[in-house]
Structures are given as C-alpha cells and as structure tokens.
Scaffold this motif. Structure first.
Motif, PDB file in Angstrom:
ATOM      1  N   ALA A 151       3.537   6.118  -0.008  1.00  0.00           N
ATOM      2  CA  ALA A 151       3.552   5.284  -1.217  1.00  0.00           C
ATOM      3  C   ALA A 151       3.878   3.834  -0.892  1.00  0.00           C
ATOM      4  O   ALA A 151       3.543   2.933  -1.663  1.00  0.00           O
ATOM      5  CB  ALA A 151       4.563   5.834  -2.216  1.00  0.00           C
ATOM      6  N   LEU A 152       4.502   3.596   0.262  1.00  0.00           N
ATOM      7  CA  LEU A 152       4.888   2.253   0.664  1.00  0.00           C
ATOM      8  C   LEU A 152       3.822   1.535   1.489  1.00  0.00           C
ATOM      9  O   LEU A 152       4.002   0.369   1.837  1.00  0.00           O
ATOM     10  CB  LEU A 152       6.189   2.303   1.477  1.00  0.00           C
ATOM     11  CG  LEU A 152       7.435   2.762   0.713  1.00  0.00           C
ATOM     12  CD1 LEU A 152       8.587   2.982   1.679  1.00  0.00           C
ATOM     13  CD2 LEU A 152       7.819   1.762  -0.348  1.00  0.00           C
ATOM     14  N   TRP A 153       2.731   2.224   1.801  1.00  0.00           N
ATOM     15  CA  TRP A 153       1.686   1.581   2.598  1.00  0.00           C
ATOM     16  C   TRP A 153       1.042   0.449   1.814  1.00  0.00           C
ATOM     17  O   TRP A 153       0.726   0.594   0.625  1.00  0.00           O
ATOM     18  CB  TRP A 153       0.632   2.593   3.018  1.00  0.00           C
ATOM     19  CG  TRP A 153       1.114   3.591   4.036  1.00  0.00           C
ATOM     20  CD1 TRP A 153       2.327   3.613   4.663  1.00  0.00           C
ATOM     21  CD2 TRP A 153       0.392   4.731   4.523  1.00  0.00           C
ATOM     22  NE1 TRP A 153       2.401   4.688   5.513  1.00  0.00           N
ATOM     23  CE2 TRP A 153       1.232   5.393   5.455  1.00  0.00           C
ATOM     24  CE3 TRP A 153      -0.879   5.249   4.268  1.00  0.00           C
ATOM     25  CZ2 TRP A 153       0.835   6.550   6.125  1.00  0.00           C
ATOM     26  CZ3 TRP A 153      -1.277   6.394   4.933  1.00  0.00           C
ATOM     27  CH2 TRP A 153      -0.430   7.038   5.855  1.00  0.00           C
ATOM     28  N   GLU A 154       0.805  -0.636   2.480  1.00  0.00           N
ATOM     29  CA  GLU A 154       0.307  -1.850   1.836  1.00  0.00           C
ATOM     30  C   GLU A 154      -1.049  -1.656   1.163  1.00  0.00           C
ATOM     31  O   GLU A 154      -1.364  -2.338   0.179  1.00  0.00           O
ATOM     32  CB  GLU A 154       0.209  -2.970   2.874  1.00  0.00           C
ATOM     33  CG  GLU A 154      -0.160  -4.328   2.314  1.00  0.00           C
ATOM     34  CD  GLU A 154      -0.188  -5.406   3.381  1.00  0.00           C
ATOM     35  OE1 GLU A 154      -0.452  -6.566   3.022  1.00  0.00           O
ATOM     36  OE2 GLU A 154       0.046  -5.084   4.562  1.00  0.00           O
ATOM     37  N   LYS A 155      -1.846  -0.732   1.628  1.00  0.00           N
ATOM     38  CA  LYS A 155      -3.193  -0.560   1.078  1.00  0.00           C
ATOM     39  C   LYS A 155      -3.187  -0.057  -0.368  1.00  0.00           C
ATOM     40  O   LYS A 155      -4.197  -0.139  -1.060  1.00  0.00           O
ATOM     41  CB  LYS A 155      -4.021   0.377   1.954  1.00  0.00           C
ATOM     42  CG  LYS A 155      -3.594   1.835   1.924  1.00  0.00           C
ATOM     43  CD  LYS A 155      -4.542   2.674   2.777  1.00  0.00           C
ATOM     44  CE  LYS A 155      -4.221   4.149   2.715  1.00  0.00           C
ATOM     45  NZ  LYS A 155      -5.179   4.960   3.513  1.00  0.00           N
ATOM     46  N   TYR A 156      -2.059   0.468  -0.827  1.00  0.00           N
ATOM     47  CA  TYR A 156      -1.978   0.955  -2.195  1.00  0.00           C
ATOM     48  C   TYR A 156      -1.475  -0.155  -3.120  1.00  0.00           C
ATOM     49  O   TYR A 156      -0.467  -0.809  -2.836  1.00  0.00           O
ATOM     50  CB  TYR A 156      -1.063   2.167  -2.277  1.00  0.00           C
ATOM     51  CG  TYR A 156      -1.558   3.346  -1.474  1.00  0.00           C
ATOM     52  CD1 TYR A 156      -2.847   3.852  -1.671  1.00  0.00           C
ATOM     53  CD2 TYR A 156      -0.759   3.947  -0.509  1.00  0.00           C
ATOM     54  CE1 TYR A 156      -3.315   4.931  -0.926  1.00  0.00           C
ATOM     55  CE2 TYR A 156      -1.219   5.024   0.238  1.00  0.00           C
ATOM     56  CZ  TYR A 156      -2.493   5.512   0.022  1.00  0.00           C
ATOM     57  OH  TYR A 156      -2.965   6.569   0.759  1.00  0.00           O
ATOM     58  N   ASN A 157      -2.147  -0.340  -4.228  1.00  0.00           N
ATOM     59  CA  ASN A 157      -1.854  -1.470  -5.122  1.00  0.00           C
ATOM     60  C   ASN A 157      -0.449  -1.419  -5.714  1.00  0.00           C
ATOM     61  O   ASN A 157       0.107  -2.456  -6.071  1.00  0.00           O
ATOM     62  CB  ASN A 157      -2.880  -1.524  -6.263  1.00  0.00           C
ATOM     63  CG  ASN A 157      -4.276  -1.880  -5.780  1.00  0.00           C
ATOM     64  OD1 ASN A 157      -4.419  -2.546  -4.760  1.00  0.00           O
ATOM     65  ND2 ASN A 157      -5.296  -1.444  -6.497  1.00  0.00           N
ATOM     66  N   ASP A 158       0.105  -0.213  -5.850  1.00  0.00           N
ATOM     67  CA  ASP A 158       1.428  -0.100  -6.467  1.00  0.00           C
ATOM     68  C   ASP A 158       2.557   0.018  -5.444  1.00  0.00           C
ATOM     69  O   ASP A 158       3.696   0.312  -5.804  1.00  0.00           O
ATOM     70  CB  ASP A 158       1.470   1.094  -7.430  1.00  0.00           C
ATOM     71  CG  ASP A 158       1.050   2.397  -6.767  1.00  0.00           C
ATOM     72  OD1 ASP A 158       0.690   2.380  -5.567  1.00  0.00           O
ATOM     73  OD2 ASP A 158       1.071   3.442  -7.451  1.00  0.00           O
ATOM     74  N   SER A 159       2.265  -0.213  -4.172  1.00  0.00           N
ATOM     75  CA  SER A 159       3.285  -0.032  -3.133  1.00  0.00           C
ATOM     76  C   SER A 159       4.471  -0.968  -3.311  1.00  0.00           C
ATOM     77  O   SER A 159       5.618  -0.596  -3.020  1.00  0.00           O
ATOM     78  CB  SER A 159       2.680  -0.223  -1.742  1.00  0.00           C
ATOM     79  OG  SER A 159       2.177  -1.544  -1.575  1.00  0.00           O
ATOM     80  N   GLU A 160       4.234  -2.174  -3.815  1.00  0.00           N
ATOM     81  CA  GLU A 160       5.328  -3.135  -3.949  1.00  0.00           C
ATOM     82  C   GLU A 160       6.357  -2.699  -4.985  1.00  0.00           C
ATOM     83  O   GLU A 160       7.535  -3.060  -4.883  1.00  0.00           O
ATOM     84  CB  GLU A 160       4.793  -4.523  -4.280  1.00  0.00           C
ATOM     85  CG  GLU A 160       4.172  -5.238  -3.089  1.00  0.00           C
ATOM     86  CD  GLU A 160       5.125  -5.374  -1.903  1.00  0.00           C
ATOM     87  OE1 GLU A 160       6.318  -5.694  -2.130  1.00  0.00           O
ATOM     88  OE2 GLU A 160       4.692  -5.150  -0.766  1.00  0.00           O
TER      89      GLU A 160
END
Length: 255
Positions: A228-237
């Motif tokens: 879930a923390l991977w940068e490629k996912y839009n909601d990771s931040e």
C-alpha cells in the motif's frame, strides 16, 4: 527515436535499481532450527537509532521493502528487511530463506515463519543493543508480529501491522490464535489495511489492552499489505501520512 527512448529508459531503471542496492547490504543469521536467514540492512544512521524489522507478505521476499526502507531511513530509522521461509519473490529479489528451507525439506507454511520472525528480532537486539526495535509485518507476517508482541514483549518496543488477520486455522491453529496473544500487547501498536479488510482485524485490535493503539483506514479502497506504500499507487501517500504520525510522535519511546 523509439529505440533510443527504450534504451534510455532501461538505463534509467538499471541505475535506479543500482542506487537502491547500494543503500543496503545483505546479512545472514540462523533461525532456531538452523535455517540460514537472509536480510537486507538499510542503516545510514548511527547504530543506536531505532531499528524497524520488516517482514513481507505471502509469496514475497525482502524485496517488498526496497522502496519503503529508504523512505523510513529518511524519517530517522534504520531498517532490516527479512526473507521469511514462507515466500518467493518480490521486486527483483528471490526469497533466499524460502529456497533454503525448501531445499532442506522443511515446511514453509505461514506459521512456520514464526521462528524466523523471532530470530530476526534476537539478531537485531544482539547487533543493535542500544536501539529501540519495531516489528513491521505485511499480511500473514502482520499477524505474526502481533503474536510476537503479545508473547515476547521483551523483543519489541512497537509494532506495525499491515492487513493482519486470523490466517492460520487451516494450519492447525485455533481461530483466535492471534487474538489470544494480542490480549497481552502493551506496547504502541499501529494497524492498517485496505478498507474492505478492516473486519478481518477489528476483533484483534479490540482486545489489545495497550493505551497506545492506533489504526488507519484510507478514504479510497486501499491495498493489501505493505505494498500500500508503494509509490505507484495513487493513495500511497495517505498511508505514509498515517505512518509518519505514528512513528514520529514525540510521545513514543523510540523518539
């Protein structure tokens, strides 16, 4: 032009991978049944800085954290990303511990990784005696770090669990195996997951007696495990903001 662009992109990827690899070094140590465990150490800080021991999800490896660990370094934490014997591959890294266990004819189910989790924490205590230690799990290992936090409080100063659950009944464990241990957790706890997974861990969270227990559910559907923390996912931040709030609180023993 297209060929040149493709070649340039490949060179960029290789350079990026090399820079990640340069930030870590591989170490090995034995589990309690003498299987050699592999782990990546990301330790740019002094040896007394708090250490986060990172465990991967099913079918994965220590490579799950080759993007996450450097960001945790920037927050002031050293990291140890561990290959557990139940896993396979992630982000360019084979699970070396799993391969050794398989070659030795040992069982590699989720619960079989529990000694590896404990041994990694003991290794960290021995080699970083002045550090506060946090255990971080993903999916099945998230459940196991909660169990260890309840059963072996002497090993951990804080715990973070990404998508934990009672995953072990089909392996001969009780349906409350994790919950039973969680009743003894009295250290800071952080639990998160995708939105739909909350019901999988809510009963575990509810029995934790710690006065410092925290949870996060994203406004989006979210992701399973630490990815879930991977940068490629839009909601990771959104996940990262919740993690920062937990890790950087001045009220915690590792601050």
């Amino acid at each position: 032009m297209r060929l040149f662009t493709t070649i340039s992109y490949c060179i960029f990827l290789l350079a990026s991978t090399s820079s990640i690899a340069a930030d870590s070094k591989i170490v090995t140590f034995n589990s309690s049944d003498n299987i050699l465990i592999s782990a990546d150490v990301y330790s740019p800080h002094k040896s007394s800085a708090p250490m986060i021991v990172l465990y991967h999800q099913a079918g994965s490896s220590r490579g799950e954290y080759n993007e996450i660990a450097p960001r945790l370094n920037k927050l002031g934490f050293n990291c140890l990303a561990v290959d557990l014997r139940s896993g396979e591959f992630s982000r360019g890294k084979d699970n070396q511990t799993a391969m050794r266990a398989s070659n030795a004819g040992l069982s590699t189910s989720y619960s079989d990784a529990l000694p590896d989790i404990i041994s990694a924490l003991e290794y960290t205590q021995k080699n970083y005696p002045d550090s506060k230690i946090l255990a971080w799990g993903s999916s099945y290992s998230a459940a196991l770090v909660l169990k260890v936090a309840g059963d072996h409080a002497e090993l951990i100063d804080g715990v973070l669990a990404f998508s934990p659950g009672e995953y072990f009944s089909h392996q001969g464990k009780s349906k409350t195996w994790i919950r039973d241990s969680a009743k003894a957790i009295n250290i800071p706890v952080f639990i998160t997951s995708s939105k739909k997974e909350k019901e999988s861990w809510q009963s575990i969270f509810d029995v934790i007696p710690s006065k410092d227990k925290n949870s996060f559910i994203p406004a989006t559907e979210g992701r399973h495990g630490s990815r879930a923390l991977w940068e490629k996912y839009n909601d990771s931040e959104s996940y990262w903001q919740a993690i920062k709030q937990f890790l950087l609180s001045k009220n915690r023993v590792w601050s």
